[in-house]
Design a protein around this motif. Structure first.
Motif, PDB file in Angstrom:
ATOM      1  N   GLN A 197     -10.097   4.384  -3.399  1.00  0.00           N
ATOM      2  CA  GLN A 197     -10.691   3.265  -2.652  1.00  0.00           C
ATOM      3  C   GLN A 197     -12.170   3.527  -2.338  1.00  0.00           C
ATOM      4  N   MET A 198     -12.448   4.775  -2.014  1.00  0.00           N
ATOM      5  CA  MET A 198     -13.840   5.162  -1.720  1.00  0.00           C
ATOM      6  C   MET A 198     -14.811   4.711  -2.800  1.00  0.00           C
TER       7      MET A 198
ATOM      8  N   ASN B 119     -16.277  13.141   1.357  1.00  0.00           N
ATOM      9  CA  ASN B 119     -14.840  13.283   1.558  1.00  0.00           C
ATOM     10  C   ASN B 119     -14.500  13.589   3.016  1.00  0.00           C
TER      11      ASN B 119
ATOM     12  N   GLU C 138       0.847  -1.192   0.000  1.00  0.00           N
ATOM     13  CA  GLU C 138       0.000   0.000   0.000  1.00  0.00           C
ATOM     14  C   GLU C 138       0.886   1.248   0.000  1.00  0.00           C
TER      15      GLU C 138
ATOM     16  N   TRP D 226      -2.235   2.847  10.925  1.00  0.00           N
ATOM     17  CA  TRP D 226      -0.945   2.164  10.821  1.00  0.00           C
ATOM     18  C   TRP D 226       0.069   3.030  10.080  1.00  0.00           C
TER      19      TRP D 226
ATOM     20  N   TYR E 275       1.696  11.967  11.736  1.00  0.00           N
ATOM     21  CA  TYR E 275       1.003  13.126  12.285  1.00  0.00           C
ATOM     22  C   TYR E 275       0.475  12.896  13.703  1.00  0.00           C
TER      23      TYR E 275
ATOM     24  N   LEU F 181      -5.196   8.269  -2.858  1.00  0.00           N
ATOM     25  CA  LEU F 181      -5.379   6.823  -2.783  1.00  0.00           C
ATOM     26  C   LEU F 181      -6.751   6.483  -2.198  1.00  0.00           C
ATOM     27  N   VAL F 182      -7.080   7.157  -1.116  1.00  0.00           N
ATOM     28  CA  VAL F 182      -8.350   6.874  -0.451  1.00  0.00           C
ATOM     29  C   VAL F 182      -9.534   7.291  -1.311  1.00  0.00           C
ATOM     30  N   PHE F 183      -9.398   8.377  -2.037  1.00  0.00           N
ATOM     31  CA  PHE F 183     -10.490   8.767  -2.942  1.00  0.00           C
ATOM     32  C   PHE F 183     -10.752   7.664  -3.964  1.00  0.00           C
TER      33      PHE F 183
ATOM     34  N   PHE G 269      -6.843  21.199   3.335  1.00  0.00           N
ATOM     35  CA  PHE G 269      -7.113  20.490   2.079  1.00  0.00           C
ATOM     36  C   PHE G 269      -8.594  20.592   1.716  1.00  0.00           C
TER      37      PHE G 269
ATOM     38  N   ALA H 208       0.125  13.589   2.987  1.00  0.00           N
ATOM     39  CA  ALA H 208      -1.330  13.616   3.193  1.00  0.00           C
ATOM     40  C   ALA H 208      -2.050  13.573   1.850  1.00  0.00           C
TER      41      ALA H 208
ATOM     42  N   MET I 185     -10.482   7.642   7.710  1.00  0.00           N
ATOM     43  CA  MET I 185      -9.071   7.349   7.383  1.00  0.00           C
ATOM     44  C   MET I 185      -8.181   7.332   8.615  1.00  0.00           C
TER      45      MET I 185
ATOM     46  N   CYS J  19       1.319   4.517  -2.510  1.00  0.00           N
ATOM     47  CA  CYS J  19       1.382   5.866  -1.967  1.00  0.00           C
ATOM     48  C   CYS J  19       2.614   6.595  -2.518  1.00  0.00           C
TER      49      CYS J  19
ATOM     50  N   ARG K 165      -6.446   3.939   8.501  1.00  0.00           N
ATOM     51  CA  ARG K 165      -5.058   4.023   8.027  1.00  0.00           C
ATOM     52  C   ARG K 165      -4.127   4.462   9.143  1.00  0.00           C
TER      53      ARG K 165
ATOM     54  N   HIS L 175      -1.982  10.104   0.351  1.00  0.00           N
ATOM     55  CA  HIS L 175      -2.969   9.243   1.016  1.00  0.00           C
ATOM     56  C   HIS L 175      -4.384   9.611   0.583  1.00  0.00           C
ATOM     57  N   ASN L 176      -4.641  10.899   0.520  1.00  0.00           N
ATOM     58  CA  ASN L 176      -5.985  11.315   0.134  1.00  0.00           C
ATOM     59  C   ASN L 176      -6.356  10.818  -1.252  1.00  0.00           C
TER      60      ASN L 176
ATOM     61  N   VAL M  54     -14.935  10.538   5.084  1.00  0.00           N
ATOM     62  CA  VAL M  54     -13.894   9.556   4.826  1.00  0.00           C
ATOM     63  C   VAL M  54     -12.551  10.012   5.397  1.00  0.00           C
ATOM     64  N   PHE M  55     -12.268  11.293   5.350  1.00  0.00           N
ATOM     65  CA  PHE M  55     -11.035  11.786   5.962  1.00  0.00           C
ATOM     66  C   PHE M  55     -11.009  11.467   7.452  1.00  0.00           C
TER      67      PHE M  55
ATOM     68  N   ILE N 136      -3.956  19.838   8.546  1.00  0.00           N
ATOM     69  CA  ILE N 136      -3.641  19.572   7.144  1.00  0.00           C
ATOM     70  C   ILE N 136      -4.886  19.220   6.342  1.00  0.00           C
ATOM     71  N   GLN N 137      -5.689  18.330   6.900  1.00  0.00           N
ATOM     72  CA  GLN N 137      -6.881  17.923   6.152  1.00  0.00           C
ATOM     73  C   GLN N 137      -7.901  19.056   6.094  1.00  0.00           C
TER      74      GLN N 137
END
Lengths: 209, 209, 209, 209
Positions: C174-175, D168, C135, D181, D187, C170-172, D199, C164, D175, C139, D179, C167-168, D171-172, D195-196
């Motif tokens: 996966q969503m 979004n 994963e 891990w 962070y 990637l997650v978008f 964004f 960030a 995450m 990234c 995520r 990751h975002n 999901v953020f 940060i998010q």
DNA sequence: TATGAATGAGACTTCATTCAT
DNA sequence: CATGAATGAAGTCTCATTCAT
């Protein structure tokens, strides 16, 4: 027939013998470690250095291997002991000699002995009689010597006492293998031999009581 | 701790005891017939009269059953023999008594004996020490009596000879079970007892040689 | 090592590959439908067109299948995305390209994605690190492109903001798989791509605030 | 009906509530650790402090527990977020507030989040719609605020863009749990939030591009 | 002859669920 | 209402044996 036939797909008798002794060797190694049931045929083939398919060219089923092993070990014992038993000694000395070399042999082949005595019960109805007969052959060796001793007047034993004594001697040897967990921490094989030899000789002696 | 713990999901201690003795009983019956490895847990449950699920409420794994069986049989022997051994007899008479009742017991529990001696090797590293300890406890019973005999001057045996004698007696009993294929056709248990008793008593006697 | 070894009993590497891709294909189909836990090894074998025994010639335990599946899916993604990422484009165009082809890929491999993201948690401690590393490799592809964009002055992002953003993105992707129950009824994949692309590009843009 | 009925054998509604919250608490603890499938009903009952029999007085089947857990966690989130969302703030400030308190909540309830997102797929066809609806309710909270922001001219977003933004944001938050891990080693939750947040705010901003 | 991939019966064990107490 | 022993279907995995190459 003295031996149970084990069917093989292969014709070449020489090859059969070669392969089977490889099988036996590997099987003993593995049975020692994990017992018959926990050893797989695959493992035996691998240890022997050939494929599982080849293994099955020389045996019909797993149990055959156990039979071959038992048969082999007994033969080893019988041959060695018959050799000793044919020594040109006076009966009493011969008795001593054969007993002590039997004990030495047992100590030598400790693992094989253990395998045999622990796995024999896994033999099928088909094989068992052959193996038991071999055990009786060993017994007979001692019986014969004991009988000669009696005939020569060293002991006064009935038929049944002779048989018992022969069994006892045999079992005293086996003990060294199957009770080694207890005995090895007490005795060396020489000590064990001496002590049991005296026990046996007194046990079958004439007078006393 | 004298016993290895065998985990049960059930809380009721009484019930555990009941069920476990059902398990033991069934297992002995089946092991006798086919050995530990060839007996399935399902068969044991069925023989015991309950479902496989219930069986596993009282044990954690198959090997537990073998341990329970071994433990049970040894306890049976130990209890009975300790009873005899506490008789108020003179040491020499006591020795005779305990040996002969041990032989009688072996004859009685022939099947259990056989199971135990043939399957013990299947015990895991976890259980084996507990079972071996039990065997040594039986051994100790004879050692104690023999020691008393020696102290009272009946025999002149070293420490090591006493231990050997104790093992021998024990093994002579076991022989009756594991060599019954040969012995039963020659002796009745009484004959066997007499012959071996004499062998033993002479074997540990003073004079002679 | 990049991959966790999965032991096979079979030697022929070609065959292993063939069989394993059959296994993976069947497993994906079934996991999709019922999840890892509700799918039995028997079903997987059957779906793959061979026996349960054969299945276990190519894996050691059920969890291996999940690992193989995850590994396979990740590789698919990585290979495809690295291909795109090596295009000879200006960094900003490359970013657009890789994001939109990633979204397209996600849409394509929707089922595989879903399986992966829903079942990854069932991976054992043994396998998880390998999969997480994969994963992170995905990234890293975005991080690299983003870094180039920053270096070329398109954005002003700190190290942490780059991570960030990666990751975002990637997650978008996966969503689109794991929220498809909601998203598919609102957007086509093109709409979704456009909207999220704009969101991303504005989200990492310089000025504003 | 907002909730799926879970049948109970017990009449006393108060008691049902008490017991069920015990069940939920225990289940969350265990699911966190081992996941739904690897947690047994027995374990849940034990953790909850009552018997397996009692457990089944309050649920009909294991899956009910997963539903109860999901339902409970969602309610927690919804209640807390609706509270925040009803603050008397200007729309833009409200958006900031609700997003950051949502992120804080996610950090707080990290384990519960994880459980929910990882096990949701194990919900039966029967329960899933209820849970998905709850997810949409959370979504709706953000949509509403965003809509107000748009109405008040802060952003220029289409209906579909609003929906996307809401998803979004949600999901953020998720995450941060699923995520963790990777994210936790980069962070703190505050950094992540900042940060998010930036964004997101840029992502939905007017001008630019 | 030799190989080793394929087979599938069957072993052990778990666990959701029930029901008598 | 609470308990927990009992149940047995079902799951994972092993391994002796076969057979096409």
């Amino acid at each position: 027939m003295e031996k149970r036939a084990v069917k093989s797909m292969v014709k070449d008798e020489k090859l059969i013998e070669t392969r089977r002794s490889q099988i036996i060797k590997s099987a003993v190694t593995l049975f020692k470690e994990k017992g018959f049931h926990r050893t797989t045929t695959r493992e035996i083939a691998k240890e022997a250095g050939f494929s599982i398919g080849t293994l099955y060219e020389y045996i019909r089923e797993k149990e055959d291997i156990l039979y071959l092993v038992s048969d082999f070990i007994y033969d080893q014992f019988r041959v060695r002991m018959e050799e000793e038993a044919s020594s040109n000694l006076k009966s009493l000395d011969l008795l001593h000699l054969v007993i002590s070399s039997y004990f030495k042999l047992v100590d030598d082949k400790q693992d094989e002995m253990l395998v045999m005595y622990q796995e024999a019960k896994s033999l099928s109805k088909k094989s068992l009689p052959y193996v038991l007969k071999k055990e009786l052959q060993l017994c007979a060796i001692f019986e014969k010597i004991l009988t000669r001793c009696v005939e020569e007047g060293h002991f006064a034993l009935s038929e049944k006492e002779i048989k018992a004594a022969a069994h006892n001697i045999l079992v005293f040897g086996q003990m060294w293998a199957f009770r080694r967990w207890a005995l090895r921490s007490i005795y060396t094989i020489e000590e064990y031999t001496n002590i049991q030899m005296e026990f046996i000789m007194k046990g079958i002696s004439k007078n006393n009581k």
